[in-house]
Scaffold this motif. Structure first.
Motif, PDB file in Angstrom:
ATOM      1  N   LEU A 106       0.831  -1.209   0.000  1.00 31.10           N
ATOM      2  CA  LEU A 106       0.000   0.000   0.000  1.00 31.10           C
ATOM      3  C   LEU A 106       0.863   1.256   0.000  1.00 31.10           C
ATOM      4  CD1 LEU A 106      -2.914  -0.799   2.489  1.00 31.10           C
ATOM      5  CD2 LEU A 106      -2.845  -1.063   0.001  1.00 31.10           C
ATOM      6  N   VAL A 107       1.971   1.213   0.740  1.00 32.53           N
ATOM      7  CA  VAL A 107       2.894   2.353   0.748  1.00 32.53           C
ATOM      8  C   VAL A 107       3.455   2.574  -0.663  1.00 32.53           C
ATOM      9  CG1 VAL A 107       5.085   3.244   1.638  1.00 32.53           C
ATOM     10  CG2 VAL A 107       3.514   2.045   3.172  1.00 32.53           C
ATOM     11  N   GLY A 108       3.846   1.481  -1.318  1.00 31.78           N
ATOM     12  CA  GLY A 108       4.382   1.591  -2.673  1.00 31.78           C
ATOM     13  C   GLY A 108       3.356   2.142  -3.649  1.00 31.78           C
ATOM     14  N   GLU A 109       2.097   1.710  -3.517  1.00 30.29           N
ATOM     15  CA  GLU A 109       1.034   2.213  -4.393  1.00 30.29           C
ATOM     16  C   GLU A 109       0.823   3.710  -4.168  1.00 30.29           C
ATOM     17  OE1 GLU A 109      -3.722   1.474  -5.290  1.00 30.29           O
ATOM     18  OE2 GLU A 109      -2.860   0.955  -3.348  1.00 30.29           O
ATOM     19  N   LEU A 110       0.808   4.119  -2.893  1.00 29.20           N
ATOM     20  CA  LEU A 110       0.628   5.533  -2.579  1.00 29.20           C
ATOM     21  C   LEU A 110       1.768   6.363  -3.156  1.00 29.20           C
ATOM     22  CD1 LEU A 110      -1.032   7.671  -1.044  1.00 29.20           C
ATOM     23  CD2 LEU A 110       0.351   7.161   0.986  1.00 29.20           C
ATOM     24  N   ALA A 111       2.988   5.862  -3.045  1.00 23.17           N
ATOM     25  CA  ALA A 111       4.152   6.571  -3.592  1.00 23.17           C
ATOM     26  C   ALA A 111       4.020   6.751  -5.105  1.00 23.17           C
ATOM     27  CB  ALA A 111       5.430   5.820  -3.260  1.00 23.17           C
ATOM     28  N   GLN A 112       3.570   5.701  -5.798  1.00 17.55           N
ATOM     29  CA  GLN A 112       3.428   5.783  -7.249  1.00 17.55           C
ATOM     30  C   GLN A 112       2.354   6.787  -7.653  1.00 17.55           C
ATOM     31  OE1 GLN A 112       5.421   4.488  -9.630  1.00 17.55           O
ATOM     32  NE2 GLN A 112       6.657   3.919  -7.847  1.00 17.55           N
ATOM     33  N   ARG A 113       1.273   6.840  -6.899  1.00 17.79           N
ATOM     34  CA  ARG A 113       0.222   7.812  -7.216  1.00 17.79           C
ATOM     35  C   ARG A 113       0.726   9.238  -7.025  1.00 17.79           C
ATOM     36  NH1 ARG A 113      -5.802   7.311  -5.489  1.00 17.79           N
ATOM     37  NH2 ARG A 113      -5.839   8.741  -7.254  1.00 17.79           N
ATOM     38  N   ILE A 114       1.472   9.465  -5.951  1.00 11.27           N
ATOM     39  CA  ILE A 114       2.019  10.801  -5.711  1.00 11.27           C
ATOM     40  C   ILE A 114       2.997  11.172  -6.818  1.00 11.27           C
ATOM     41  CG2 ILE A 114       3.481  12.167  -4.166  1.00 11.27           C
ATOM     42  CD1 ILE A 114       2.231  10.598  -1.832  1.00 11.27           C
ATOM     43  N   LYS A 115       3.856  10.239  -7.201  1.00 11.31           N
ATOM     44  CA  LYS A 115       4.841  10.508  -8.260  1.00 11.31           C
ATOM     45  C   LYS A 115       4.163  10.784  -9.597  1.00 11.31           C
ATOM     46  CE  LYS A 115       8.578   8.058  -8.563  1.00 11.31           C
ATOM     47  NZ  LYS A 115       9.480   6.891  -8.628  1.00 11.31           N
ATOM     48  N   SER A 116       3.036  10.118  -9.862  1.00 12.52           N
ATOM     49  CA  SER A 116       2.352  10.302 -11.138  1.00 12.52           C
ATOM     50  C   SER A 116       1.798  11.719 -11.292  1.00 12.52           C
ATOM     51  CB  SER A 116       1.216   9.282 -11.289  1.00 12.52           C
ATOM     52  OG  SER A 116       0.112   9.599 -10.453  1.00 12.52           O
ATOM     53  N   LEU A 117       1.550  12.394 -10.167  1.00 12.94           N
ATOM     54  CA  LEU A 117       1.044  13.766 -10.209  1.00 12.94           C
ATOM     55  C   LEU A 117       2.130  14.793  -9.893  1.00 12.94           C
ATOM     56  CD1 LEU A 117      -2.376  13.174  -8.429  1.00 12.94           C
ATOM     57  CD2 LEU A 117      -2.075  13.894 -10.802  1.00 12.94           C
TER      58      LEU A 117
END
Length: 246
Positions: free
Chosen positions: A122-133
């Motif tokens: 879940l931490v990795g998914e959250l990081a990817q979403r933040i990076k995508s924006l």
């Protein structure tokens, strides 16, 4: 304009274009998306009411909407839709809530057994979403990678002898401060107030840490959904004068 549908199935945003806050800088550099999002692809059937429109059809629909109503905007995930769409929205929300509750029950069990893979995913998914924006600048992307390094977070939890003694503040503060930089400045005060209240609850030694993390992740994903919608609507507003010129 690619249309993306978030994991809840009830939110949609057009990716690309000028955003809000720090996300403005991402225009022309990368296409924002969500870690749990899927692109909408075209279907073969055009008569089936359940068929998925192609990307070209979605672009044409948006163009018509903007020509008819220059103030048209994509709805936020919190807006209740009418008619059949509203029913589907309610079902999607119920399914999402049930799935998330089950996930956090499993994570609670994982923490009791000193297993952290599900939580770290879940931490990795959250990081990817933040990076995508996040604007495609190496320093900003590196900040996210370093602050949300899943291996480092795993070591911190293990060193603290479990979730109960793990200091949530550095992790949570970084994420929320990054969200503040991505969102419209008008929302910053409310976001800062939420973080203060959350840190107050987290400081209580008797607080349910798993429940706190579940609330934190829900809040962050809702914020990221809204940032994506705001970014898309800013892009659509920028298209209006161009379309009327042609």
């Amino acid at each position: 304009v690619a249309l993306v549908v978030s994991a809840s199935g009830a939110r949609a945003a057009a990716a690309g274009g000028t955003g809000v806050g720090e996300a403005d800088e991402a225009e022309g550099e990368k296409e924002p998306g969500a870690g749990a999002s899927a692109s909408v692809n075209g279907g073969d059937s055009h008569d089936d009411s359940n068929s998925v429109p192609s990307e070209a059809e979605l672009k044409a629909m948006l163009a018509r909407k903007l020509m008819q109503d220059p103030n048209f905007q994509l709805p936020s995930g919190n807006e209740q839709l009418d008619g059949p769409a509203g029913g589907l929205q309610a079902v999607a929300k119920m399914v999402n809530v049930t799935a998330r509750r089950a996930l956090w029950q499993m994570i609670r069990q994982d923490f009791g057994e000193q297993r952290y893979d599900r939580f770290l995913a879940l931490v990795g998914e959250l990081a990817q979403r933040i990076k995508s924006l996040t604007p495609h600048r190496p320093d900003l992307q590196r900040d996210v990678d370093e602050a949300l390094d899943v291996e480092l977070i795993k070591q911190q939890i293990e060193h603290a002898d479990g979730l109960a003694d793990w200091d949530l503040n550095p992790f949570c503060s970084f994420v929320v401060e990054r969200l503040k930089r991505l969102e419209a400045p008008a929302h910053n005060e409310a976001t800062a107030r939420w973080l203060d209240e959350f840190q107050g609850r987290a400081a209580d030694s008797g607080a349910d840490r798993v429940a706190l993390l579940a609330q934190f992740f829900d809040y962050c994903h809702d914020k990221l959904d809204q940032i994506g919608i705001d970014t898309a609507n800013a892009f659509l507003r920028g298209l209006v004068p161009v379309m009327h010129e042609h």
